[in-house]
Design a protein around this motif. Structure first.
Motif, short mmCIF file in Angstrom:
data_model
loop_
_atom_site.label_atom_id
_atom_site.label_comp_id
_atom_site.label_asym_id
_atom_site.label_seq_id
_atom_site.Cartn_x
_atom_site.Cartn_y
_atom_site.Cartn_z
N LYS A 28 4.23 15.22 10.70
CA LYS A 28 5.28 15.30 9.69
C LYS A 28 6.57 14.66 10.22
O LYS A 28 7.02 14.96 11.32
CB LYS A 28 5.56 16.75 9.31
CG LYS A 28 6.51 16.89 8.12
CD LYS A 28 6.62 18.33 7.67
CE LYS A 28 7.57 18.46 6.48
NZ LYS A 28 7.13 17.69 5.30
N GLY A 29 7.13 13.74 9.42
CA GLY A 29 8.36 13.05 9.81
C GLY A 29 8.15 11.80 10.63
O GLY A 29 9.13 11.14 11.01
N ALA A 30 6.89 11.46 10.92
CA ALA A 30 6.60 10.24 11.70
C ALA A 30 6.91 9.01 10.85
O ALA A 30 7.09 9.08 9.62
CB ALA A 30 5.15 10.23 12.15
N HIS A 31 6.99 7.86 11.51
CA HIS A 31 7.35 6.61 10.85
C HIS A 31 6.18 5.64 10.85
O HIS A 31 5.42 5.58 11.82
CB HIS A 31 8.55 5.97 11.55
CG HIS A 31 9.75 6.87 11.63
ND1 HIS A 31 9.89 7.82 12.62
CD2 HIS A 31 10.84 6.96 10.85
CE1 HIS A 31 11.04 8.46 12.44
NE2 HIS A 31 11.63 7.95 11.38
N LEU A 32 6.08 4.84 9.78
CA LEU A 32 5.00 3.88 9.63
C LEU A 32 5.56 2.46 9.59
O LEU A 32 6.53 2.19 8.89
CB LEU A 32 4.22 4.16 8.33
CG LEU A 32 3.06 3.20 8.02
CD1 LEU A 32 1.92 3.41 9.01
CD2 LEU A 32 2.56 3.40 6.59
N ILE A 33 4.91 1.55 10.34
CA ILE A 33 5.30 0.14 10.36
C ILE A 33 4.07 -0.69 10.00
O ILE A 33 3.00 -0.52 10.59
CB ILE A 33 5.83 -0.28 11.75
CG1 ILE A 33 7.04 0.57 12.14
CG2 ILE A 33 6.17 -1.77 11.78
CD1 ILE A 33 7.48 0.38 13.58
N ASN A 34 4.21 -1.57 9.02
CA ASN A 34 3.11 -2.46 8.65
C ASN A 34 3.57 -3.91 8.65
O ASN A 34 4.33 -4.33 7.78
CB ASN A 34 2.53 -2.10 7.28
CG ASN A 34 1.31 -2.97 6.95
OD1 ASN A 34 0.68 -3.54 7.84
ND2 ASN A 34 0.97 -3.05 5.68
N ALA A 35 3.12 -4.66 9.65
CA ALA A 35 3.38 -6.11 9.72
C ALA A 35 2.05 -6.86 9.78
O ALA A 35 1.97 -7.94 10.34
CB ALA A 35 4.24 -6.44 10.93
N SER A 36 1.00 -6.26 9.19
CA SER A 36 -0.32 -6.88 9.26
C SER A 36 -0.69 -7.54 7.94
O SER A 36 -0.46 -8.73 7.76
CB SER A 36 -1.37 -5.84 9.67
OG SER A 36 -1.44 -4.77 8.74
N ARG A 37 -1.22 -6.77 7.00
CA ARG A 37 -1.61 -7.30 5.70
C ARG A 37 -1.17 -6.34 4.60
O ARG A 37 -1.24 -5.12 4.77
CB ARG A 37 -3.13 -7.52 5.63
CG ARG A 37 -3.63 -8.63 6.56
CD ARG A 37 -3.16 -9.99 6.08
NE ARG A 37 -3.63 -11.08 6.93
CZ ARG A 37 -2.95 -11.58 7.93
NH1 ARG A 37 -1.76 -11.10 8.24
NH2 ARG A 37 -3.44 -12.59 8.64
N GLY A 38 -0.78 -6.88 3.46
CA GLY A 38 -0.27 -6.05 2.39
C GLY A 38 -1.30 -5.15 1.75
O GLY A 38 -0.95 -4.15 1.11
N SER A 39 -2.57 -5.47 1.90
CA SER A 39 -3.63 -4.68 1.29
C SER A 39 -3.99 -3.43 2.09
O SER A 39 -4.78 -2.61 1.63
CB SER A 39 -4.89 -5.54 1.14
OG SER A 39 -5.35 -5.98 2.41
N VAL A 40 -3.42 -3.26 3.26
CA VAL A 40 -3.82 -2.19 4.16
C VAL A 40 -3.25 -0.83 3.74
O VAL A 40 -3.89 0.21 3.92
CB VAL A 40 -3.40 -2.52 5.61
CG1 VAL A 40 -3.68 -1.36 6.56
CG2 VAL A 40 -4.13 -3.77 6.09
N VAL A 41 -2.06 -0.82 3.15
CA VAL A 41 -1.37 0.42 2.79
C VAL A 41 -1.32 0.56 1.27
O VAL A 41 -0.96 -0.39 0.57
CB VAL A 41 0.06 0.45 3.37
CG1 VAL A 41 0.78 1.74 2.95
CG2 VAL A 41 0.02 0.33 4.89
N VAL A 42 -1.64 1.74 0.78
CA VAL A 42 -1.48 2.04 -0.65
C VAL A 42 -0.01 2.40 -0.87
O VAL A 42 0.44 3.48 -0.50
CB VAL A 42 -2.39 3.19 -1.09
CG1 VAL A 42 -2.20 3.48 -2.58
CG2 VAL A 42 -3.86 2.85 -0.80
N ILE A 43 0.74 1.47 -1.44
CA ILE A 43 2.19 1.62 -1.54
C ILE A 43 2.59 2.86 -2.33
O ILE A 43 3.52 3.58 -1.95
CB ILE A 43 2.82 0.35 -2.16
CG1 ILE A 43 2.57 -0.87 -1.26
CG2 ILE A 43 4.32 0.55 -2.38
CD1 ILE A 43 3.20 -0.78 0.12
N GLU A 44 1.93 3.13 -3.43
CA GLU A 44 2.27 4.29 -4.25
C GLU A 44 2.12 5.59 -3.45
O GLU A 44 2.94 6.51 -3.59
CB GLU A 44 1.40 4.34 -5.50
CG GLU A 44 1.66 3.21 -6.50
CD GLU A 44 1.08 1.88 -6.05
OE1 GLU A 44 0.26 1.86 -5.10
OE2 GLU A 44 1.46 0.85 -6.65
#
Length: 401
Positions: free
Chosen positions: A223-239
């Motif tokens: 809880k409260g951790a941070h996420l960084i995505n600099a790979s591909r846009g399809s990897v994370v469900v933005i909603e």
């Protein structure tokens, strides 16, 4: 060979044009990402194409331009190219898998510190006249745990930089990887997410990585951790990420890649993440440093040069890799054919009938095609190439010198 024409699009670094022009090739450079319709109009006039990440090379484009000798992706990924169709028609596809590694790794480190100190929000507030001088919610990264998902070239470079700053580094990869420094591999993604204060994603775009970070995985995070995505846009469900930030399950994020991105700098960008606290949004600039773009320009231009001049396919992602030195006093003939029994015998029969002497011959295959490089003594090498090219199972034949 000096008349070959090369088209470079999407503002590929000018060093690529300079190097290829110096080799005697005719090179044109355009700044935007051509649409499929525009490519269909442009490519009949070119022999080789260089792109970046936004230009889509579909099966339709390749089928309509079977004369193309090669395609270069001046970036890491090649998912914007229909690799199977390119292989079918004997078109090797090259990329630059390592040249922007350091640039992406440095951005990840910068974003990690920015999230820990809420620098994005503080910067915005200061620009608007606010003065939020407070230590609340701001932390050092030293002593925290960084979880790296995907421990390849970029992930491992992030690992080294992070450890030098005093972070504990853990990683998860579907392929067994040798840890660098004191990094520790984790058996499952869930285990990594549960332990990490920061999670950074460095995975390719595949069916397995699509939506790999959804509400389920976000709930596994500390809880409260941070996420960084600099790979591909399809990897994370933005909603799902938006919901996790609003619920304060995720303390913040830095996103550099998106499921849908503007085709050019003139198109307005929108995202559900806009306006949320401690959210850093960058326009796919992980590898966009002058150093990285220069290095990428050199790397792919060199792949083009070696392929066009001597037939080297070393580094091609969809093609048998062959890299042979020049054999003085001979002519080099290249042939791409269907990988079926008896083709090599037919080719050698043509050479033998013509009385030509084969000084060197190398064949490399994959399940679909064979790539043959032959060094021969013959004043009629072009005639030999024409005969070989007429074989039913030949896909492409050319003389390089």
């Amino acid at each position: 060979m000096s008349e070959l024409r090369i088209l470079l699009v999407e503002n590929i670094h000018t060093v690529a044009k300079e190097r290829l022009s110096a080799e005697g090739f005719k090179v044109d450079l355009i700044s935007h990402a051509p649409s499929e319709e525009e490519l269909l109009k442009l490519l009949p006039n070119y022999d080789v194409l260089g792109i970046r990440s936004k230009t889509e090379i579909t099966a339709k484009v390749i089928e309509a331009n079977k004369h193309l000798l090669g395609i270069g992706c001046f970036c890491i990924g090649t998912n914007q190219v229909d690799l199977q169709t390119a292989r079918k028609w004997g078109v090797p596809v090259f990329n630059a898998p390592h040249s922007n590694t350091r640039s992406v790794a440095e951005l990840v480190i910068a974003e990690m510190i920015s999230l820990a100190r809420q620098l994005g929000d503080r910067n915005t507030q200061a620009h608007l006249g606010g003065w939020v001088k407070s230590a609340e919610g701001a932390h050092e990264v030293r002593g925290k745990t960084l979880g790296i998902v995907g421990y390849g070239h970029i992930g491992s470079q992030v690992s080294v930089l992070a450890e030098s700053m005093g972070l504990r580094v853990i990683f998860y990869d579907i392929v067994k990887k040798l840890p660098l420094g004191n990094a520790v591999g984790k058996a499952t993604l869930g285990e990594l997410l549960a332990e990490s204060d920061f999670v950074t994603l460095h995975v390719p775009e595949t069916p397995e990585t699509k939506d790999m970070i959804s509400k389920i995985e976000l709930a596994w995070m500390k809880k409260g951790a941070h996420l960084i995505n600099a790979s591909r846009g399809s990897v994370v469900v933005i909603e799902d990420l938006v919901a996790a930030i609003k619920e304060k399950q995720v303390g913040g994020c830095a996103i550099d890649v998106f499921p849908e991105e503007p085709a050019s700098n003139k198109v307005k960008f929108t995202s559900p993440l806009q306006g949320l606290p401690n959210v850093i949004l960058t326009p796919h600039i992980g590898g966009s440093t002058e150093e990285a773009q220069y290095a990428i320009g050199l790397e792919v231009a060199e792949s083009f040069r070696r392929f066009l001049r001597i037939g080297s396919t070393s580094g091609a992602v969809n093609f048998p890799n062959v890299d042979l030195p020049v054999k003085q006093g001979t002519s080099r003939l290249l042939n791409v054919h269907k990988n079926e029994p008896g083709v090599l015998g037919e080719i050698n029969g043509i050479i033998s009938k013509a009385g030509a002497n084969i000084e060197g011959q190398y064949l490399s295959t994959d399940p679909q095609i064979g790539y043959l490089v032959m060094d021969v003594h013959s004043a009629q090498v072009q005639n030999l190439a024409d005969q070989i090219g007429k074989l039913d199972r030949s896909i492409r034949t050319r003389v390089v010198y």
